[in-house]
Motif scaffolding. Structure first.
Motif, mmCIF file in Angstrom:
data_model
loop_
_atom_site.group_PDB
_atom_site.id
_atom_site.type_symbol
_atom_site.label_atom_id
_atom_site.label_comp_id
_atom_site.label_asym_id
_atom_site.label_seq_id
_atom_site.Cartn_x
_atom_site.Cartn_y
_atom_site.Cartn_z
ATOM 1 N N GLN A 94 15.780 27.508 -81.439
ATOM 2 C CA GLN A 94 16.267 28.824 -81.861
ATOM 3 C C GLN A 94 15.523 29.985 -81.212
ATOM 4 O O GLN A 94 15.870 31.140 -81.439
ATOM 5 C CB GLN A 94 16.188 28.952 -83.402
ATOM 6 C CG GLN A 94 17.243 28.150 -84.107
ATOM 7 C CD GLN A 94 17.106 28.130 -85.621
ATOM 8 O OE1 GLN A 94 17.857 27.456 -86.298
ATOM 9 N NE2 GLN A 94 16.151 28.857 -86.166
ATOM 10 N N GLU A 95 14.525 29.702 -80.426
ATOM 11 C CA GLU A 95 13.843 30.769 -79.690
ATOM 12 C C GLU A 95 14.785 31.380 -78.664
ATOM 13 O O GLU A 95 14.631 32.539 -78.287
ATOM 14 C CB GLU A 95 12.589 30.219 -78.995
ATOM 15 C CG GLU A 95 11.426 29.997 -79.950
ATOM 16 C CD GLU A 95 10.210 29.420 -79.235
ATOM 17 O OE1 GLU A 95 9.238 29.085 -79.933
ATOM 18 O OE2 GLU A 95 10.230 29.297 -78.003
ATOM 19 N N ALA A 96 15.747 30.584 -78.200
ATOM 20 C CA ALA A 96 16.722 31.104 -77.245
ATOM 21 C C ALA A 96 17.659 32.055 -77.975
ATOM 22 O O ALA A 96 17.960 31.866 -79.150
ATOM 23 C CB ALA A 96 17.497 29.959 -76.618
ATOM 24 N N THR A 97 18.128 33.054 -77.252
ATOM 25 C CA THR A 97 19.026 34.051 -77.849
ATOM 26 C C THR A 97 20.429 33.484 -77.980
ATOM 27 O O THR A 97 20.970 32.928 -77.025
ATOM 28 C CB THR A 97 19.073 35.300 -76.957
ATOM 29 O OG1 THR A 97 17.750 35.791 -76.783
ATOM 30 C CG2 THR A 97 19.939 36.399 -77.584
ATOM 31 N N SER A 98 21.013 33.632 -79.150
ATOM 32 C CA SER A 98 22.400 33.205 -79.335
ATOM 33 C C SER A 98 23.307 34.419 -79.183
ATOM 34 O O SER A 98 23.179 35.396 -79.927
ATOM 35 C CB SER A 98 22.571 32.599 -80.730
ATOM 36 O OG SER A 98 23.951 32.460 -81.020
ATOM 37 N N SER A 100 26.574 34.540 -79.670
ATOM 38 C CA SER A 100 27.533 34.639 -80.773
ATOM 39 C C SER A 100 26.862 35.207 -82.024
ATOM 40 O O SER A 100 27.447 36.040 -82.726
ATOM 41 C CB SER A 100 28.156 33.275 -81.076
ATOM 42 O OG SER A 100 27.157 32.354 -81.434
ATOM 43 N N GLU A 101 25.629 34.769 -82.293
ATOM 44 C CA GLU A 101 24.929 35.270 -83.475
ATOM 45 C C GLU A 101 24.606 36.753 -83.317
ATOM 46 O O GLU A 101 24.711 37.526 -84.277
ATOM 47 C CB GLU A 101 23.650 34.468 -83.704
ATOM 48 C CG GLU A 101 23.891 33.048 -84.189
ATOM 49 C CD GLU A 101 22.608 32.243 -84.305
ATOM 50 O OE1 GLU A 101 21.516 32.808 -84.068
ATOM 51 O OE2 GLU A 101 22.686 31.046 -84.627
ATOM 52 N N ARG B 155 10.560 31.018 -70.772
ATOM 53 C CA ARG B 155 11.233 29.813 -71.234
ATOM 54 C C ARG B 155 10.857 28.608 -70.374
ATOM 55 O O ARG B 155 11.476 27.557 -70.473
ATOM 56 C CB ARG B 155 12.759 30.022 -71.196
ATOM 57 C CG ARG B 155 13.232 31.206 -72.019
ATOM 58 C CD ARG B 155 12.997 30.997 -73.482
ATOM 59 N NE ARG B 155 13.849 29.943 -74.013
ATOM 60 C CZ ARG B 155 13.621 29.327 -75.176
ATOM 61 N NH1 ARG B 155 12.581 29.641 -75.898
ATOM 62 N NH2 ARG B 155 14.447 28.393 -75.595
ATOM 63 N N SER B 190 16.756 26.919 -71.764
ATOM 64 C CA SER B 190 17.723 27.993 -71.569
ATOM 65 C C SER B 190 17.332 29.204 -72.401
ATOM 66 O O SER B 190 16.814 29.073 -73.504
ATOM 67 C CB SER B 190 19.113 27.497 -71.988
ATOM 68 O OG SER B 190 20.017 28.570 -71.983
ATOM 69 N N SER B 191 17.567 30.381 -71.854
ATOM 70 C CA SER B 191 17.282 31.606 -72.604
ATOM 71 C C SER B 191 18.370 31.903 -73.620
ATOM 72 O O SER B 191 18.184 32.740 -74.502
ATOM 73 C CB SER B 191 17.178 32.795 -71.644
ATOM 74 O OG SER B 191 16.103 32.606 -70.758
ATOM 75 N N TYR B 192 19.512 31.217 -73.488
ATOM 76 C CA TYR B 192 20.633 31.482 -74.375
ATOM 77 C C TYR B 192 21.127 30.190 -74.989
ATOM 78 O O TYR B 192 20.992 29.122 -74.410
ATOM 79 C CB TYR B 192 21.769 32.187 -73.617
ATOM 80 C CG TYR B 192 21.348 33.527 -73.077
ATOM 81 C CD1 TYR B 192 20.930 33.656 -71.749
ATOM 82 C CD2 TYR B 192 21.316 34.654 -73.894
ATOM 83 C CE1 TYR B 192 20.505 34.878 -71.263
ATOM 84 C CE2 TYR B 192 20.892 35.884 -73.404
ATOM 85 C CZ TYR B 192 20.486 35.983 -72.088
ATOM 86 O OH TYR B 192 20.056 37.181 -71.599
ATOM 87 N N ARG B 193 21.718 30.320 -76.153
ATOM 88 C CA ARG B 193 22.332 29.178 -76.825
ATOM 89 C C ARG B 193 23.626 29.657 -77.453
ATOM 90 O O ARG B 193 23.828 30.862 -77.605
ATOM 91 C CB ARG B 193 21.385 28.610 -77.885
ATOM 92 C CG ARG B 193 20.963 29.598 -78.956
ATOM 93 C CD ARG B 193 19.952 29.003 -79.916
ATOM 94 N NE ARG B 193 19.391 30.015 -80.802
ATOM 95 C CZ ARG B 193 19.921 30.338 -81.974
ATOM 96 N NH1 ARG B 193 20.991 29.718 -82.417
ATOM 97 N NH2 ARG B 193 19.374 31.269 -82.723
ATOM 98 N N PRO B 194 24.507 28.714 -77.847
ATOM 99 C CA PRO B 194 25.814 29.122 -78.394
ATOM 100 C C PRO B 194 25.692 29.991 -79.648
ATOM 101 O O PRO B 194 24.736 29.831 -80.396
ATOM 102 C CB PRO B 194 26.483 27.788 -78.743
ATOM 103 C CG PRO B 194 25.765 26.759 -77.983
ATOM 104 C CD PRO B 194 24.373 27.273 -77.730
#
Lengths: 430, 194
Positions: A94-98, A100-101, B155, B190-194
């Protein structure tokens, strides 16, 4: 429908919003029942309530850290270890930016994102996990947690967490390295803890025991000028009186009270020109300190050894919320703009639809009150040097008038000489 | 009817976890943390190294028998919770099966054995008892450490593992063998996730 009728309807809606939104409880609101059970001393009940609530994917981390804390308070160390270990990879993911969120928070509702513990929460989770391992006698695994604290700080904050939220975790890291026979690594952690305590907001909290460790280790490692510097910073510390970390001793960490709870404060405003209603909901903190003011240890032949406060999370939690507030307000305004545009678009179809969209938009505009609310608000540390023949140590908690609140006896008969045992104790009631 | 069928199918699709059996030798790196592949790489390299060094033949020449090893403390000094027993157990198995080395039970393993032996002394038939005081003393102790160095920026994280194992003579504290295995991983999240 005339504009005056629509305006009147909206006023009525605004008035009923206060009643309706009490039914719109989010996961953060529901956790209040868990906290209440803990504050009544009903730890098993709190766990049952938490399990009954369950958690969606976006609240899974919050569920796991709460579970880890409650299991620890219940004495289920293995269960607590498993819960915290399960939380770690999720937190990393969850450190990665979502995207959609983020879009959801800007357009629909605050709290649509997966809960990511705040920096001081992540650090204290690792500190709790370290204490879990220490209490099972696994100093090596506790050392892994100490290294993970350091790695997290380097990765996320270039070494220093905001608001000094890393102070107690770093201090505990030093205790772990000392217990593991690594005085050099311990001194590094104690130095960092010293600087972190200095960064903390609120009333000054600088444990005397930390000063003793700094003076003692600097002297033991031959760092004379550094030893003298700490001796000046802690004038009441006398090197001759500092306990040798290589002797038989018991360290007790007492968790008292709970961190402040986030509650929602809402304001509903009506635009006099358009009649539309706007709602702004923000979190605020409610203190939940306990009455514990003193902790003491007694054993046969010893009058009483006093502990001291080593962690106070309320100032850190308040400073953290203050840091978050500009972003919370900005997102709330952004959502109201987006929802207003949606209502306007709906108004092209019908005035009733515009009213409905405006109403629903206001209803769902809740504050995100999620936080790790079962985290102890304060922690005390007792260092009890033990003669070889001492088998039991009784730890007592008192309020500021010296009135006893609770006591527990620890069996240390199997503790070998030159070893350090760690134990924990919780008093969460007010 | 179609709705009910679809709902049933969807529920069925969502309820059963998907399991795929894979070869134990296959490399599957999921999180970047220490995994079974790392353990296997360490044990393979250490086994090959320890059997190819002269200490075994020197022992045979001076003592006239196979060397006996006891596993001592293998310390995890890394940033991760690593189960060191996986590669230690692999090493024990391969070394015993090579026929060139013997292992004796470690201090934690023999506690149960000694308790059973004491029980036999009290309860077993005399001709079937295993007497106390007949244990074989180890000639060498296997000790070691796992260390890590972590370098992270944003990251991306580079983790360096170093596993060091040492055989120490119980007779005179000489180090007769030192094995080392290094593993380096470059992990990019990855810097981004869904």
């Amino acid at each position: 429908m005339t504009s005056s009728v629509a305006g009147g309807l909206r006023l009525l809606v605004a008035g009923t919003l206060m009643l309706i939104t009490t039914a719109c409880v989010t996961y953060g609101h529901q956790l209040a029942s868990v906290d209440n059970a803990l504050q009544q001393g009903n730890v098993s009940g709190a766990l049952q309530l938490l399990d009954a609530l369950g958690a969606s994917r976006r609240n899974e981390v919050l569920y796991l850290v709460n579970k880890g804390a409650i299991l620890r308070m219940q004495g289920d160390i293995e269960g607590s270890i498993a819960a915290f270990e399960a939380a770690k990879p999720l937190m990393r993911f969850q450190e990665a930016t979502s995207i959609s969120e983020t879009l959801g928070e800007l357009s629909v509702v605050e709290g649509s994102d997966a809960y990511q513990p705040r920096p001081f929460e992540q650090l204290h989770m690792r500190a709790m996990q370290a204490l879990n391992f220490l209490e099972t006698g696994d100093v090596e695994s506790a050392r892994v947690e100490a290294l993970q604290i350091d790695a997290f700080l380097e990765r996320a904050f270039d070494g220093a967490a905001p608001q000094g939220g890393d102070a107690f975790p770093l201090y505990l890291s030093g205790l772990i390295f000392e217990a593991n026979g690594e005085p050099d690594a311990a001194l590094v952690s104690y130095r960092k803890a010293y600087r972190a305590y200095q960064r903390q907001p609120g009333p000054a909290l600088m444990p005397r025991d930390l000063g003793e460790r700094l003076v003692y280790l600097a002297d033991r490692l031959g760092l004379d000028s550094e030893r003298d510097e700490y001796a000046r910073a802690f004038p009441s510390v006398s090197l001759a009186d500092v306990p040798d970390s290589r002797q038989r001793q018991l360290l007790v960490v007492v968790g008292a009270g709970l961190v402040p709870r986030r509650v929602e404060v809402s304001q509903v405003q009506q635009d006099q020109l358009s009649g539309k209603i706007y709602r702004l909901s923000l979190p605020r903190l409610v203190s939940r300190t306990s009455r514990v003011a003193q902790v003491t240890a007694q054993f046969a032949g010893e009058a009483g050894i006093a502990g001291e406060r080593v962690s106070m999370l309320e100032p850190v939690a308040r400073a953290t919320l203050e840091d978050e507030m500009p972003g919370l307000i900005a997102r709330a305004i952004a959502r109201n703009v987006v929802k207003n545009a949606a209502a306007n678009q709906a108004g092209k179809e019908s005035e009733g639809l515009e009213l409905f969209v405006n109403f629903v938009s206001a209803v769902v505009e809740n504050a995100d009150v999620r936080s790790w609310s079962t985290l102890p608000g304060e922690q005390f540390l007792l260092r009890v040097p033990l003669p070889d023949d001492v088998g039991d140590v009784t730890v007592s908690l008192q309020d500021r008038f010296g009135v006893p609140l609770f006591q527990e006896t620890f069996d240390v008969s199997s503790l070998a000489e030159n070893r350090t045992a760690f134990r924990s104790l919780y008093w969460l009631q007010r | 009817m179609a709705v009910v069928l679809s709902a049933t199918l969807l529920a069925a699709c969502g309820s059963t976890p998907k399991v795929q059996r894979i070869d134990t030798e296959s490399v599957t790196d999921l999180s970047g943390k220490w995994n079974d592949t790392d353990s296997r790489l360490v044990s393979q390299e250490m086994i090959a190294d320890v059997l190819s060094r002269p200490w075994i033949e020197e022992h045979r020449r001076t003592e006239g028998n196979k060397p006996t090893i006891i596993v001592g403390s293998i310390r995890n000094l890394s940033h991760e919770h690593i189960n060191v027993q996986t590669f230690v157990a692999d090493m024990e198995r391969e070394l015993i099966n090579s026929g060139r080395v013997d292992f004796v039970a470690s201090s934690t393993e023999r506690t149960g054995v000694r308790e059973e032996r004491l029980d036999q002394d009290l309860n077993s038939r005399e001709d079937t008892r295993n007497a106390m005081g007949q244990e074989i003393g180890a000639d060498y102790m296997l000790t070691g450490t796992i260390n890590t160095i972590v370098d992270a920026e944003g990251r991306r994280q580079v983790t360096y593992y170093q596993v060091d194992l040492t055989l120490i003579s119980m007779k005179d504290n000489r180090k007769v063998w030192i094995g080392q295995k290094k593993i380096k991983k470059d992990i990019q999240r990855s810097s981004y996730r869904p």
